[in-house]
Write a protein that holds these residues in place. Structure first.
Motif, short mmCIF file in Angstrom:
data_model
loop_
_atom_site.label_atom_id
_atom_site.label_comp_id
_atom_site.label_asym_id
_atom_site.label_seq_id
_atom_site.Cartn_x
_atom_site.Cartn_y
_atom_site.Cartn_z
N VAL A 39 0.72 -1.29 -0.17
CA VAL A 39 0.12 -0.26 0.29
C VAL A 39 0.93 1.29 -0.11
CG1 VAL A 39 -2.06 -1.12 1.12
CG2 VAL A 39 -0.24 0.01 2.45
N GLU A 40 0.65 2.24 -0.70
CA GLU A 40 1.15 3.68 -0.69
C GLU A 40 -0.01 4.60 -0.91
OE1 GLU A 40 3.18 5.99 -4.12
OE2 GLU A 40 4.22 3.80 -3.89
N THR A 41 -0.09 5.77 0.07
CA THR A 41 -0.91 6.75 -0.22
C THR A 41 -0.39 8.24 0.32
OG1 THR A 41 -3.25 7.38 -0.12
CG2 THR A 41 -2.35 6.29 1.81
N GLN A 42 -0.77 9.38 -0.21
CA GLN A 42 -0.35 10.46 0.13
C GLN A 42 -1.34 11.28 1.03
OE1 GLN A 42 -0.65 12.92 -3.41
NE2 GLN A 42 1.48 13.11 -3.61
N ALA A 43 -0.79 11.67 2.17
CA ALA A 43 -1.84 12.44 3.08
C ALA A 43 -1.53 14.09 2.69
CB ALA A 43 -1.25 12.12 4.51
N LEU A 44 -2.56 14.61 2.39
CA LEU A 44 -2.37 16.05 2.04
C LEU A 44 -2.63 17.03 3.02
CD1 LEU A 44 -4.55 15.88 -1.10
CD2 LEU A 44 -1.97 15.65 -0.97
#
Length: 194
Positions: A39-44
């Motif tokens: 899994v990989e995701t950006q936190a804005l």
């Protein structure tokens, strides 16, 4: 070394629907040992980062700027403390690799914010398809949901999520067959995978 090709088969604003498609596709796959999830995701925002760090204490968290001197541990501490210096580091990206299927998906979907990301499944083979004269193949067999994006590398932002079937170059017939097995069809052109 090779690069997979990928074809999109679903775009939806509903991550759980996308995941159900992945589960049906995985039921067709032949495990090569243990099927694993990355899994990989950006936190804005800081709030998104705090949710992600709380849900995945073992994950790497890195600023998108690779020249920042802060370590993973320092960034995690700053996020957990709500340190106002974090605003200058945003967005940050959370990475977690090689997890058993079923161990992280639900929690991951629960912390997704508005940033782009991906979840991939690997270490399986696509089955033989005798009617198409296709043998079982494990090379370049992957599944992916691009989160808040329309493309494999998450360069095209969207308000929906895209399910991709990855396959070996020249395997479009297999991808089309797989899509039909779960009641879907190809919805876009071939993209380069990894």
């Amino acid at each position: 070394m090779s690069t997979s090709n990928a074809l999109p088969i679903l775009r939806t604003p509903d991550l759980l629907s996308a995941h159900q498609v992945i589960q049906r596709l995985l039921s067709l796959a032949i495990p090569m040992g243990e099927v694993l999830v990355d899994v990989e995701t950006q936190a804005l925002t800081l709030a998104e980062a705090q949710r992600m760090v709380a849900a995945f204490p073992e994950a790497w968290v890195c600023p998108d700027d690779p020249y920042r001197p802060e370590s993973n541990d320092e960034i995690r501490r700053m996020i957990a403390a709500g340190d106002p210096r974090m605003v200058a580091l945003l967005p940050v990206t959370l990475y977690l690799e090689d997890q058993p299927v079923g161990s992280v998906e639900e929690a991951f979907f629960g912390v997704i914010g508005s940033g782009r990301g991906r979840i991939t499944w690997d270490y399986f083979a696509w089955p033989a398809v005798p009617e198409l004269d296709l043998e079982m193949v494990s090379k370049d067999a992957h599944l992916q949901i691009s989160i808040n994006s329309r493309d494999v590398f998450r360069e095209v932002p969207a308000t929906e999520h895209t399910v991709f079937i990855h396959f070996r170059e020249g395997g479009e017939a297999r991808a089309e067959w797989l899509a039909r097995q779960v009641g879907l069809q190809l919805i876009g052109p071939v993209e380069w995978g990894w």
